[in-house]
Each structure stands twice: as structure tokens, then as C-alpha cells.
Design an enzyme around this catalytic site. Structure first.
Site, PDB file in Angstrom:
ATOM      1  N   TYR A   1       4.887 -10.137  -6.099  1.00 41.44           N
ATOM      2  CA  TYR A   1       3.744 -10.770  -6.629  1.00 41.44           C
ATOM      3  C   TYR A   1       4.256 -12.302  -6.900  1.00 41.44           C
ATOM      4  O   TYR A   1       3.390 -13.136  -6.787  1.00 41.44           O
ATOM      5  CB  TYR A   1       3.031 -10.223  -7.813  1.00 41.44           C
ATOM      6  CG  TYR A   1       2.203  -9.452  -7.710  1.00 41.44           C
ATOM      7  CD1 TYR A   1       2.100  -8.142  -6.853  1.00 41.44           C
ATOM      8  CD2 TYR A   1       0.828  -9.460  -8.491  1.00 41.44           C
ATOM      9  CE1 TYR A   1       1.179  -7.269  -6.690  1.00 41.44           C
ATOM     10  CE2 TYR A   1      -0.455  -8.549  -7.975  1.00 41.44           C
ATOM     11  CZ  TYR A   1      -0.039  -7.621  -7.204  1.00 41.44           C
ATOM     12  OH  TYR A   1      -0.985  -6.473  -7.239  1.00 41.44           O
TER      13      TYR A   1
ATOM     14  N   LYS B   1      11.524   2.497  -3.456  1.00 38.96           N
ATOM     15  CA  LYS B   1      11.457   2.662  -1.853  1.00 38.96           C
ATOM     16  C   LYS B   1      12.976   2.299  -1.701  1.00 38.96           C
ATOM     17  O   LYS B   1      13.466   1.364  -0.776  1.00 38.96           O
ATOM     18  CB  LYS B   1      10.485   1.780  -1.027  1.00 38.96           C
ATOM     19  CG  LYS B   1      10.221   1.922   0.239  1.00 38.96           C
ATOM     20  CD  LYS B   1       9.606   3.378   0.769  1.00 38.96           C
ATOM     21  CE  LYS B   1       9.544   3.953   2.009  1.00 38.96           C
ATOM     22  NZ  LYS B   1       9.245   5.096   2.287  1.00 38.96           N
TER      23      LYS B   1
ATOM     24  N   ASP C   1       6.171   6.667  -1.381  1.00 40.93           N
ATOM     25  CA  ASP C   1       5.293   7.553  -0.565  1.00 40.93           C
ATOM     26  C   ASP C   1       5.082   8.831  -1.161  1.00 40.93           C
ATOM     27  O   ASP C   1       3.733   9.347  -0.927  1.00 40.93           O
ATOM     28  CB  ASP C   1       5.380   7.537   0.912  1.00 40.93           C
ATOM     29  CG  ASP C   1       7.087   7.788   1.121  1.00 40.93           C
ATOM     30  OD1 ASP C   1       7.726   7.823   0.054  1.00 40.93           O
ATOM     31  OD2 ASP C   1       7.660   8.022   2.187  1.00 40.93           O
TER      32      ASP C   1
ATOM     33  N   ASP D   1      -4.252   2.704  -9.541  1.00 34.98           N
ATOM     34  CA  ASP D   1      -5.675   2.907  -9.117  1.00 34.98           C
ATOM     35  C   ASP D   1      -5.706   4.317  -8.776  1.00 34.98           C
ATOM     36  O   ASP D   1      -6.852   4.888  -8.751  1.00 34.98           O
ATOM     37  CB  ASP D   1      -5.815   1.847  -7.823  1.00 34.98           C
ATOM     38  CG  ASP D   1      -6.418   0.701  -8.263  1.00 34.98           C
ATOM     39  OD1 ASP D   1      -6.289   0.050  -9.479  1.00 34.98           O
ATOM     40  OD2 ASP D   1      -7.359   0.119  -7.551  1.00 34.98           O
TER      41      ASP D   1
ATOM     42  N   ASP E   1       0.670  -1.465  -9.239  1.00 31.23           N
ATOM     43  CA  ASP E   1      -0.712  -1.661  -8.954  1.00 31.23           C
ATOM     44  C   ASP E   1      -1.637  -0.536  -8.115  1.00 31.23           C
ATOM     45  O   ASP E   1      -2.629  -0.040  -8.447  1.00 31.23           O
ATOM     46  CB  ASP E   1      -0.857  -3.107  -8.064  1.00 31.23           C
ATOM     47  CG  ASP E   1      -2.167  -3.432  -7.798  1.00 31.23           C
ATOM     48  OD1 ASP E   1      -3.422  -3.611  -8.810  1.00 31.23           O
ATOM     49  OD2 ASP E   1      -2.612  -3.880  -6.600  1.00 31.23           O
TER      50      ASP E   1
END
Ligand code: IPM
Ligand code: MG
Length: 361
Positions: free
Chosen positions: A141, A192, A225, A253, A249
Site C-alpha cells: 500500500y 507468500k 492462498d 473481508d 485487507d
């Protein structure tokens, strides 16, 4: 002396949901011994419209001088075409960064009363209680360089940078371990590391800090993932999840849907000196102004504010109990209601919570 709250409703449904949260604070002032006062200021598109800046100087000043910040939501199609630094989201990212709010706590707790509201099977989500600890002021970000450039052949190229320093990883991992000690003592660090060096290093630093200071906490690691899949397959396996800005983020959600609606998830963003509280959802321009939104995420954010910034854990519990009782009594906003169930408006939900809260006085 009165506690000072900076109230930044922002855009879209931000206005409606914050109004309901303020009703709750009013009840606490009038019927309990809270002594809080607040001042409203513009942020996001509202800041741009009023003062040409999604984070006006006066708003930032007010936030800095307050004991806590309560925020609604920012964004909307009206401001999408603006230059990047003038867009609503830029105001939100700047206030997070200016106040040094590096730790974003997003608790996902499944209320028994809402077991049927989720799209997942009740037996999968029953008892789920996850805390996502999201890094909030670094990562992709904020990484430099970033931009959209024109290549020699006339084609364009957009790019961003994902980078984390040792100190940035350590301080967020520390918060996750500390939180876990007060809960079920398990941290899952999501990265990751099999592809991205920045998160390969993230994992290395988390392991190192764990070894040095938090070996009493059970630590595991998961690729993002797989984590996205496990959250749906068996969410009960998680206690605290610590992860980067962007992965947090996305996963928060996803996690919100375990509770039945994204309209249920509050958040706290904390740094060394300040605290800001906001629902994790956006400004929902499609339903803005219709009094249809679910204000519970914002009301639960008020509870987090009472607990983490205003030193009133006692009142935080009352607010949470009032929300629980409201749900138990079958009060639903449209996002939580089944196809043939009755539902109330945003203001109706706020009133219902206030009524029960007042009953606890
Ligand atoms: C959130 C939101 C923000 C983010 C947007 C509005 C910039 O999605 O708080 O989760 O990406 O952090
Ligand atoms: Mg988000």
C-alpha cells in the site's frame, strides 16, 4: 475532564452508520458515567468537496488532539476520476500513516444468533473467534517506487513495491503474540514466502522474534492462498492471524462472511500514541442515504474504542452485550435477514441497541 472523540463520518453510508454509533455514545453519556464529547470533521470525498483535500489539515489536527478517532467509511463513484492523491482512499491511507496506526485489529466473532445468516453451514462456523492482525502503514500500500509509466514502445506499465523492514515486521508480530496470550495463545502468520522475498523475510523475522520472546505461544505459518481456503474449509482452526497490509485487507473481508455479513465487523487501528476505530466495510454508495445499512460494525467499533483508547472496558462490554441481546431478540437489518424475515432500517437497529443498552444502566 471530558474525553475527546474526533468523529469522521466520511462518505456514503458512513454518515448513517456513524449517526447510530453516536446515539450509543449519547446513551453512555446520559445513563452511564461516560463523559465524552465529540467534534465532527470531514474526510474522504466529503473532505474533498468541502476543502479540496480528502484529509484536510484541520481534520488531521483534530484527530491528533483527540483521545480517539471514530470513522465511518470513505469513497464513491463521484470521486473516482480525481487524481490519485485527491481521491477519498488517499485521505484514509494518509490519516492511518500520519497517526502511525500500524496495527489493525479485525475481530471475527460468530454470534450464535446469526448462525443461519452465513452462507456457510452452521457446524462450520459455530464458535468461530478469529482476530486478524493486519499491518496497516507499510507493505504494498505504501511501498516506493510506484506508479503508472509509459514505456518506450508506447505501451503503459503499472507497478507497486512490496517491502517490509525488520522493525515493521517485529512490531506487528509482537502485537499479534501479545494478543494471542490474552486469547487462545495461537498465532498463524500468513505470507507468500514461497514466491515473494518480502514475505520470505517476514516469515524469517516472525520466527526469530517468536524464538527470542514468545516461545510460549503456538506459532504456525500459512501461504495466503491456503489461508483463504482454510478460512472457508475450517475457520475454527484459527485464533490470531497476523499478516501484511494487503493480505489482511483481503482475508478480513473474507472472514467477515463467516459472521453472516460484512456489516458486522469492527476494527481498531492502533499505534504508539493514537487509536482510530472504523467498520471494515466500505461506503456502499449503492445503498447510501437509504437508511438500509447495518450500523453494528460501527457500534462494535465504539466498543473497541471504549476498551483500547478510553480505558472503559466495562462500558465496552455493555455495548457488546446490548448488540448480542438485540440479535438474540431477532432484530435484523436487511443484510442479516433471511428471505422471508422482517428487517429494520439502519436507524431502527441503532434505536434497538440503544434501548437494550439503556436497560443495562
Ligand atoms: C479497508 C478498506 C481500505 C483499505 C480502502 C477503502 C482504502 O478496504 O479498510 O479494508 O484497503 O485498507
Ligand atoms: Mg478492505
Amino acid at each position: 475532564m471530558a474525553l475527546k472523540i474526533a468523529v469522521l463520518p466520511g462518505d456514503g453510508i458512513g454518515q448513517e452508520i456513524v449517526r447510530e454509533a453516536l446515539k450509543v455514545l449519547d446513551v453512555l453519556n446520559q445513563h452511564f458515567d461516560l463523559n465524552a464529547e465529540w467534534e465532527e470533521a470531514h474526510i474522504g470525498g466529503a473532505g474533498y468537496d468541502a476543502e479540496g483535500d480528502p484529509l484536510p489539515e484541520s481534520t488531521l489536527k483534530l484527530a491528533r488532539e483527540s483521545d480517539a478517532v471514530l470513522l465511518g467509511a470513505v469513497g464513491g463513484p463521484k470521486w473516482e476520476a480525481l487524481d490519485k492523491p485527491l481521491r477519498p482512499e488517499a485521505g484514509l491511507l494518509r490519516i492511518r500513516s500520519e497517526l502511525g496506526l500500524f496495527a489493525n485489529y479485525r475481530p471475527t466473532k460468530v454470534h450464535d444468533q446469526l448462525l443461519d445468516a452465513s452462507t456457510l453451514k452452521p457446524e462450520v462456523i459455530q464458535g468461530v473467534d478469529i482476530l486478524v492482525v493486519r499491518e496497516l502503514v507499510s507493505g504494498i500500500y505504501f511501498g516506493q517506487p510506484r506508479g503508472i509509466e509509459e514505456l518506450e514502445n508506447g505501451e503503459k506499465r503499472g507497478y507497486n513495491t512490496l517491502a517490509y523492514k525488520t522493525s515493521e515486521i517485529e512490531r506487528i508480530a509482537r502485537k499479534a503474540f501479545e494478543a494471542a496470550r490474552l486469547r487462545n495463545n495461537r498465532v498463524c502468520s500468513v505470507d507468500k514466502a514461497n514466491v515473494l522475498e518480502a514475505t520470505e523475510y517476514w516469515r524469517e523475522v516472525v520466527i526469530d522474534l517468536h524464538k527470542r520472546e514468545y516461545s510460549d505461544v503456538a506459532l504456525s505459518h500459512m501461504y495466503v492462498d491456503n489461508a483463504a481456503m482454510q478460512l472457508i474449509r475450517n475457520p475454527g482452526q484459527f485464533d490470531v492471524i497476523v499478516t501484511t497490509n494487503m493480505f489482511g485487507d483481503i482475508l478480513s473481508d473474507e472472514a467477515s462472511m463467516l459472521t453472516g455479513s460484512i456489516g458486522m465487523l469492527p476494527s481498531a487501528s492502533l499505534g504508539e500514541t493514537h487509536g482510530m476505530y472504523e467498520p471494515i466495510h466500505g461506503s456502499a454508495p449503492d445503498i447510501a442515504g437509504e437508511d438500509k445499512a447495518n450500523p453494528l460494525a460501527t457500534i462494535l467499533s465504539v466498543a473497541m474504542m471504549l476498551r483500547y483508547s478510553l480505558d472503559r472496558a466495562d462500558l465496552a462490554e455493555k455495548v457488546e452485550q446490548a448488540v448480542g441481546k438485540t440479535l438474540e431478540d431477532g432484530v435484523r437489518t436487511v443484510d442479516l435477514a433471511g428471505a422471508d424475515e422482517d428487517f429494520v432500517l439502519c436507524s431502527g437497529m441503532g434505536d434497538a441497541v440503544c434501548q437494550r443498552l439503556q436497560g443495562f444502566a
